[in-house]
Each structure stands twice: as structure tokens, then as C-alpha cells.
Design a protein around this motif. Structure first.
Motif, short mmCIF file in Angstrom:
data_model
loop_
_atom_site.label_atom_id
_atom_site.label_comp_id
_atom_site.label_asym_id
_atom_site.label_seq_id
_atom_site.Cartn_x
_atom_site.Cartn_y
_atom_site.Cartn_z
N ASP A 1 -30.01 -9.45 32.22
CA ASP A 1 -30.29 -11.16 32.19
C ASP A 1 -31.75 -11.44 32.01
OD1 ASP A 1 -27.62 -10.79 31.98
OD2 ASP A 1 -27.09 -12.36 33.47
N THR B 1 -27.44 -6.93 36.91
CA THR B 1 -27.54 -8.47 36.30
C THR B 1 -28.71 -9.05 36.06
OG1 THR B 1 -25.37 -9.17 37.31
CG2 THR B 1 -26.98 -10.65 36.54
N LYS C 1 -30.51 -15.98 35.47
CA LYS C 1 -30.49 -16.92 34.50
C LYS C 1 -31.57 -17.78 34.47
CE LYS C 1 -27.12 -15.66 31.40
NZ LYS C 1 -27.44 -15.37 30.01
N ALA D 1 -25.64 -10.33 27.71
CA ALA D 1 -25.95 -10.47 28.88
C ALA D 1 -24.87 -9.81 30.00
CB ALA D 1 -26.18 -12.07 29.37
N TYR E 1 -26.47 -13.85 39.49
CA TYR E 1 -26.16 -14.08 38.17
C TYR E 1 -27.00 -15.46 37.63
CZ TYR E 1 -23.69 -16.01 33.91
OH TYR E 1 -23.57 -16.71 32.94
#
Length: 315
Positions: free
Chosen positions: A99, A95, A151, A81, A147
Motif C-alpha cells: 500500500d 500491507t 494508507k 492494495a 492498514y
């Protein structure tokens, strides 16, 4: 078992690899080395259990397809990641693609080949802790950075495969992990940076007022948690936290590392909007389902980290 470990040359990935090899498994690492390095896993290069190291991207669907067809994997530990909160604010696209989109590609292969998934998420998805009982898995989430947003999106994707396809998956949320092999530069963790600056005779710089707290988990305790989540069916379909169960302000952490308050300086925060004021883990679910609890105290962990940085960088 045959295991694929994405991000296996990274900081936490390296310790997960060590534990899996010690447990006698056959490991294939997939890592594009954007965060990790081959030096992290150099000592395992000739280990019989390390089947192959593939330098490649989880967004490369053809590569993933080839790897999953060639190896009958039992578990996928998905740690690969983009991990830097500040970078995600400056460059959210990278990102998100790594991710969230990358995780989707991994999940598709795991679905086709019926491979259990251990998905590495983060405590940064949570809203601030409001009391000293700590953050449980039912605590509200608050994506204060791209981020964290990426996630949370990936977590939901992973869990959807459990409900839609009955694929065994677990989402794990370790709190701030530190220890040997963590980067000591700008992309490193607060403990590694503080220790390196202390040993180099430099000042320790703290973003903002330094009253924000962190729950700091020693990396070997984290790796044990990650690995055990893959072994257990009890956590399938669950989100599980891991942390020390003790928080410390960044100011107090700096004092603990350097001792000399004259060497501690406060600087303006680059992205204050991404800061979570209080992080404290309640790991009772991990204790109940995995019989896991941390074994290394913060003081002991800092000492071990300092010994490693001293021998690695300053000898």
C-alpha cells in the motif's frame, strides 16, 4: 482517454472498469489477483476498450516502467492494495509494502510521464465520528491499524507529488462499500457476509457488541465517484470523501438483512483495537466539487446485493 487501472479485477475495480468502458475509454488493467479475480471482469474480456489485462505486481518496477513507456496514459486510477484490516494487524509488512511502497513506485511512473493519479484511500484512516454532522475531510485521522497507517503514509506521498511536482492528483476516501461481486467469505464486507449467511440458512455473527456503526455506500455509487474524480480538475490536490451520509449499527444492519433476531449471534472480536465505533460520512465536498451524491439507498442496495448473491452462488 488511455487509462491504467490498478486493482481493476477487484470488487470496486470491476465496477470502475465497467463505468470507464461505458464512457468509451481504453483501459489497461494491472492486477496481481491477490484480492481480485479474472471472473470479476470476464464479461468485459471481448470489449474493444479493454486493451490488455496484465497479471502483475505494482511493486515490479520494471513492469511498471514498460507499461508506462508503451502506453501514453492520461489517468492512473490506483486501486491496487492490500485491503484487509485484520490481516494488516497480523502481517503489517505485506500491507505496508503493497500500500505504501507499491504506491511510491506507481507515483514515480506517473511523475515521469505526467499522468493524473486518482488514489483510492479509505475511511478507515479516520478517528471515530463524534456527532451526527458526519466526518468531513478535516476530521482527525487515527491509524488504528497498520492498514490505516499504510494508507495515510501513501496519501501523504501522493499529495507530495502535487506540491513538489505540480502533478495532478486526488486522494479519495470512500466509506464502507458493498454490493455485487464483493467476496462473501472471511475477507468480504459485512453486507455480503450477512446476506450469504442469511441465504445459506446460517446464523449471522457479529464481532463485539454490534453497537459500532458503518456508513454503507453502494458500489455503483462508489464507482461513479471514483471515475468522476479522475475527470475533474477541481479536485486536484484535494482529499475527498464519499459515503451514503447515513450510518447504521451492525446490530441494526443484521436485523435489516435477516429479519429474525434469533439468527443473530455475538462473538468475541479478533482485533477490537482496530474497531472504529462510529463512521458517518459527510460528503458535502464531493457534492460541491464533483456534483456527486449517492443515488442508491441502503435498503435498495441490500436487495440488489441479495439478488446477485442468490443467482451467483445458490442457483
Amino acid at each position: 482517454m488511455n487509462i491504467i487501472l490498478t486493482g481493476g479485477a477487484g470488487f470496486i475495480g470491476r465496477w470502475v472498469l465497467k463505468r470507464l468502458l461505458n464512457d468509451g475509454h481504453n483501459i489497461c488493467i494491472l492486477d496481481d489477483l491477490s484480492n481480485g479475480s479474472e471472473e470479476n471482469i470476464a464479461e468485459f474480456r471481448n470489449h474493444a476498450g479493454l486493451q490488455e489485462f496484465v497479471k502483475g505486481d505494482i511493486k515490479d518496477e520494471e513492469l511498471l516502467k514498460e507499461l508506462f513507456q508503451a502506453n501514453r496514459f492520461d489517468i492512473c486510477y490506483h486501486l491496487g492494495a492490500s485491503i484487509n484490516v485484520q490481516d494488516s494487524i497480523d502481517d503489517p509488512r505485506t500491507t505496508f509494502n503493497n500500500d505504501t511502497v507499491g504506491t511510491f513506485y506507481v507515483m514515480e511512473q506517473c511523475r515521469k510521464h505526467q499522468v493524473k493519479v486518482v488514489f483510492m484511500s479509505t475511511c478507515m484512516v479516520y478517528d471515530r465520528c463524534t456527532d451526527d454532522s458526519g466526518i468531513t475531510e478535516l476530521h482527525p485521522t487515527k491509524p488504528a491499524s497498520p492498514y490505516a497507517g499504510a494508507k495515510i503514509a501513501a496519501e501523504n506521498m501522493v499529495l507530495s507529488y502535487y506540491y513538489a511536482y505540480n502533478l495532478p492528483v486526488v486522494v479519495i476516501r470512500p466509506f464502507n462499500t458493498y454490493g455485487p461481486f464483493q467476496k462473501t467469505g472471511g475477507e468480504g464486507g459485512v453486507v455480503a457476509i450477512f446476506v450469504r449467511n442469511k441465504l445459506a440458512g446460517k446464523d449471522l455473527h457479529i464481532y463485539g457488541e454490534g453497537t459500532q456503526t458503518r456508513d454503507l455506500l453502494y458500489v455503483e455509487d462508489c464507482a461513479r465517484f471514483v471515475v468522476e474524480a479522475g475527470y475533474s480538475d477541481r479536485v486536484n490536490g484535494h482529499i475527498v470523501n464519499a459515503g451514503l451520509g447515513r450510518d447504521i449499527s451492525v446490530n441494526d444492519l443484521a436485523k435489516l438483512v435477516v429479519g429474525d433476531e434469533a439468527r443473530i449471534k455475538h462473538v468475541e472480536h479478533i482485533h477490537p483495537q482496530s474497531e472504529i465505533q462510529k463512521l458517518l460520512c459527510n460528503y458535502s465536498k464531493a457534492k460541491e466539487l464533483l456534483a456527486w451524491e449517492p443515488s442508491v439507498s441502503l435498503e435498495e442496495g441490500i436487495k440488489l446485493t441479495e439478488e446477485w448473491i442468490r443467482t451467483s452462488y445458490l442457483m
